[in-house]
Design an enzyme around this catalytic site. Structure first.
Site, PDB file in Angstrom:
ATOM      1  N   ASN A 169       0.876  -1.176   0.000  1.00  0.00           N
ATOM      2  CA  ASN A 169       0.000   0.000   0.000  1.00  0.00           C
ATOM      3  C   ASN A 169       0.912   1.224   0.000  1.00  0.00           C
ATOM      4  O   ASN A 169       1.488   1.570   1.029  1.00  0.00           O
ATOM      5  CB  ASN A 169      -0.893  -0.039   1.251  1.00  0.00           C
ATOM      6  CG  ASN A 169      -1.675   1.247   1.440  1.00  0.00           C
ATOM      7  OD1 ASN A 169      -1.772   2.064   0.521  1.00  0.00           O
ATOM      8  ND2 ASN A 169      -2.232   1.434   2.630  1.00  0.00           N
ATOM      9  N   TRP A 170       1.030   1.836  -1.157  1.00  0.00           N
ATOM     10  CA  TRP A 170       1.974   2.960  -1.292  1.00  0.00           C
ATOM     11  C   TRP A 170       1.437   4.271  -0.713  1.00  0.00           C
ATOM     12  O   TRP A 170       2.160   5.262  -0.669  1.00  0.00           O
ATOM     13  CB  TRP A 170       2.341   3.158  -2.769  1.00  0.00           C
ATOM     14  CG  TRP A 170       3.359   2.180  -3.272  1.00  0.00           C
ATOM     15  CD1 TRP A 170       3.942   1.160  -2.573  1.00  0.00           C
ATOM     16  CD2 TRP A 170       3.939   2.142  -4.579  1.00  0.00           C
ATOM     17  NE1 TRP A 170       4.842   0.492  -3.358  1.00  0.00           N
ATOM     18  CE2 TRP A 170       4.846   1.069  -4.597  1.00  0.00           C
ATOM     19  CE3 TRP A 170       3.761   2.890  -5.741  1.00  0.00           C
ATOM     20  CZ2 TRP A 170       5.592   0.742  -5.738  1.00  0.00           C
ATOM     21  CZ3 TRP A 170       4.495   2.561  -6.870  1.00  0.00           C
ATOM     22  CH2 TRP A 170       5.407   1.505  -6.866  1.00  0.00           C
ATOM     23  N   LYS A 171       0.182   4.286  -0.327  1.00  0.00           N
ATOM     24  CA  LYS A 171      -0.429   5.517   0.221  1.00  0.00           C
ATOM     25  C   LYS A 171      -0.146   6.700  -0.718  1.00  0.00           C
ATOM     26  O   LYS A 171      -0.079   6.504  -1.921  1.00  0.00           O
ATOM     27  CB  LYS A 171       0.059   5.760   1.652  1.00  0.00           C
ATOM     28  CG  LYS A 171      -0.095   4.506   2.511  1.00  0.00           C
ATOM     29  CD  LYS A 171       0.093   4.726   3.979  1.00  0.00           C
ATOM     30  CE  LYS A 171      -0.102   3.402   4.700  1.00  0.00           C
ATOM     31  NZ  LYS A 171      -0.083   3.522   6.138  1.00  0.00           N
TER      32      LYS A 171
ATOM     33  N   HIS B 196      -9.490   1.222   4.771  1.00  0.00           N
ATOM     34  CA  HIS B 196      -8.209   1.416   5.454  1.00  0.00           C
ATOM     35  C   HIS B 196      -8.428   2.380   6.626  1.00  0.00           C
ATOM     36  O   HIS B 196      -9.237   3.306   6.522  1.00  0.00           O
ATOM     37  CB  HIS B 196      -7.173   1.978   4.474  1.00  0.00           C
ATOM     38  CG  HIS B 196      -5.804   2.006   5.087  1.00  0.00           C
ATOM     39  ND1 HIS B 196      -5.397   3.020   5.925  1.00  0.00           N
ATOM     40  CD2 HIS B 196      -4.776   1.129   5.011  1.00  0.00           C
ATOM     41  CE1 HIS B 196      -4.163   2.760   6.331  1.00  0.00           C
ATOM     42  NE2 HIS B 196      -3.765   1.618   5.795  1.00  0.00           N
TER      43      HIS B 196
ATOM     44  N   GLU C 271      -6.910   4.837   7.666  1.00  0.00           N
ATOM     45  CA  GLU C 271      -6.753   6.269   7.333  1.00  0.00           C
ATOM     46  C   GLU C 271      -8.014   6.809   6.657  1.00  0.00           C
ATOM     47  O   GLU C 271      -8.364   7.973   6.824  1.00  0.00           O
ATOM     48  CB  GLU C 271      -5.501   6.466   6.469  1.00  0.00           C
ATOM     49  CG  GLU C 271      -4.231   6.294   7.309  1.00  0.00           C
ATOM     50  CD  GLU C 271      -3.033   5.733   6.578  1.00  0.00           C
ATOM     51  OE1 GLU C 271      -2.975   5.808   5.339  1.00  0.00           O
ATOM     52  OE2 GLU C 271      -2.139   5.183   7.263  1.00  0.00           O
TER      53      GLU C 271
ATOM     54  N   GLU D   7      -5.523  -4.810  10.511  1.00  0.00           N
ATOM     55  CA  GLU D   7      -4.474  -3.822  10.749  1.00  0.00           C
ATOM     56  C   GLU D   7      -4.767  -3.071  12.049  1.00  0.00           C
ATOM     57  O   GLU D   7      -5.561  -2.118  12.052  1.00  0.00           O
ATOM     58  CB  GLU D   7      -4.415  -2.812   9.605  1.00  0.00           C
ATOM     59  CG  GLU D   7      -4.093  -3.430   8.260  1.00  0.00           C
ATOM     60  CD  GLU D   7      -3.505  -2.394   7.303  1.00  0.00           C
ATOM     61  OE1 GLU D   7      -2.387  -2.592   6.841  1.00  0.00           O
ATOM     62  OE2 GLU D   7      -4.174  -1.371   7.047  1.00  0.00           O
TER      63      GLU D   7
ATOM     64  N   GLY E 103       2.399   2.264  10.706  1.00  0.00           N
ATOM     65  CA  GLY E 103       3.365   3.345  10.538  1.00  0.00           C
ATOM     66  C   GLY E 103       4.050   3.767  11.831  1.00  0.00           C
ATOM     67  O   GLY E 103       4.708   4.798  11.881  1.00  0.00           O
TER      68      GLY E 103
ATOM     69  N   SER F 169       3.330  -2.064  10.270  1.00  0.00           N
ATOM     70  CA  SER F 169       4.787  -2.122  10.492  1.00  0.00           C
ATOM     71  C   SER F 169       5.420  -3.461  10.100  1.00  0.00           C
ATOM     72  O   SER F 169       6.395  -3.899  10.720  1.00  0.00           O
ATOM     73  CB  SER F 169       5.125  -1.758  11.931  1.00  0.00           C
ATOM     74  OG  SER F 169       4.714  -0.416  12.214  1.00  0.00           O
TER      75      SER F 169
ATOM     76  N   GLY G 240       2.824  -1.021   4.227  1.00  0.00           N
ATOM     77  CA  GLY G 240       2.974   0.372   3.828  1.00  0.00           C
ATOM     78  C   GLY G 240       4.440   0.696   3.583  1.00  0.00           C
ATOM     79  O   GLY G 240       4.997   0.408   2.525  1.00  0.00           O
ATOM     80  N   GLY G 241       5.080   1.269   4.598  1.00  0.00           N
ATOM     81  CA  GLY G 241       6.457   1.773   4.473  1.00  0.00           C
ATOM     82  C   GLY G 241       7.433   0.821   3.792  1.00  0.00           C
ATOM     83  O   GLY G 241       8.177   1.227   2.890  1.00  0.00           O
TER      84      GLY G 241
HETATM   85  P1  PGA Z   1       2.824   0.332   7.559  1.00  0.00           P
HETATM   86  O1  PGA Z   1       1.383   0.583   6.898  1.00  0.00           O
HETATM   87  O2  PGA Z   1       3.337  -0.978   7.007  1.00  0.00           O
HETATM   88  O3  PGA Z   1       3.662   1.502   7.113  1.00  0.00           O
HETATM   89  O4  PGA Z   1       2.627   0.272   9.027  1.00  0.00           O
HETATM   90  C1  PGA Z   1       0.467  -0.479   6.721  1.00  0.00           C
HETATM   91  C2  PGA Z   1      -0.813   0.035   6.123  1.00  0.00           C
HETATM   92  O5  PGA Z   1      -1.253   1.134   6.500  1.00  0.00           O
HETATM   93  O6  PGA Z   1      -1.433  -0.637   5.285  1.00  0.00           O
END
Ligand code: PGA
Length: 257
Positions: free
Chosen positions: A10-12, A96, A98, A168, A174, A213, A234-235
């Site tokens: 997930n590149w956001k 998600h 967010e 999640e 994050g 994470s 994500g990251g």
């Molecule tokens: P993260 O993000 O791996 O940077 O914690 C995961 C996500 O939000 O899907």
């Protein structure tokens, strides 16, 4: 039964044309990889990724991070599911944390998005998870159960074949704080029981990803758990080398089970 493994990046709201080029120049994925290697870029870059994958003949799939709950028409700034499908994408994230917290998307809106995606032939990665406050108050099962029941309302057993759930925990996204493999596996097992009892899905077949994470250093212990079928990352999915490494780890863990 043994379920297949997934690594979904997930590149956001990250990456541009130059950094995407860099990503693919540092990514190695075997042509015959068994793991499902999926990426969700910003909608603006769906075509950029689809073109890269096609030209380098990579066994990968591309999807959206979000879609509109309506079919088409006067919804300025929104992303139509049919347009995402038309480009050649195959899935979308829905719910998600967010989207839930920053953009106040309700369970009802998310349910409409799930139906919209399935109607247009996209698979759905439906995200659920509790906040730190909710976990500390012992509410994780209640929160996750309500998110599943309301967000996936009206989904039939047949349609559920195109649903993937991503657990999640919000406090792990994050933050560098990762749920232990045991903590995550317990919630995954609980999600499977809700899928069977409350949603009427074929729970043994349901793919459940863990997110929060995940990185190459902790992926192996998570992915070796019986109810964890992959990761939503994500990251650590932003760099080709670390994304490729996660795919390799998932491939190894699939053989270990
Ligand atoms: P993260 O993000 O791996 O940077 O914690 C995961 C996500 O939000 O899907």
């Amino acid at each position: 039964m043994s379920r297949e493994k997934y690594i979904v990046g997930n590149w956001k709201m990250n990456h541009n044309t130059a950094s995407i080029k860099e990503f693919f120049s540092t990514l190695t994925i075997k042509k015959d990889v068994k793991v499902h290697a999926w990426l969700a870029p910003q909608a603006l870059h769906l075509s950029t990724l689809l073109n890269n994958i096609q030209s380098s003949d990579l066994p990968m799939q591309v999807g959206a991070q979000n879609i509109c709950d309506q079919e088409s028409g006067a919804f300025t700034g929104e992303i139509a599911t049919a347009a995402v499908k038309d480009l050649g994408a195959s899935f979308t994230l829905v719910g998600h944390s967010e989207r839930r917290s920053i953009y106040q998307e309700s369970d009802d809106t998310l349910n409409k998005k799930v139906h919209q995606a399935l109607k247009n032939g996209l698979k759905v990665i439906f995200c659920v998870g509790e906040t730190l406050e909710e976990r500390e108050a012992g509410q994780t099962p209640d929160v996750v159960k309500i998110q599943l029941i309301e967000g996936l309302e009206g989904i039939t057993k047949e349609q559920a074949q195109n649903i993937i759930v991503a657990y999640e925990p919000v406090w792990a996204i994050g933050t560098g704080k990762v749920a232990t493999a045991e903590e995550a596996d317990d919630v995954h097992q609980f999600i499977r029981s809700v899928a069977a009892k409350d949603l009427g899905f074929l729970a043994e077949d349901l793919i459940i990803l863990y997110g929060g994470s995940v990185k190459p250093e902790n992926a192996e212990s998570l992915l070796s758990k019986p109810h964890i079928d992959g990761a939503l990352v994500g990251g650590a999915s932003l760099k080709g080398a670390s994304y490729g490494e996660l795919v390799q780890i998932a491939e190894r863990s699939a053989y270990l089970q």
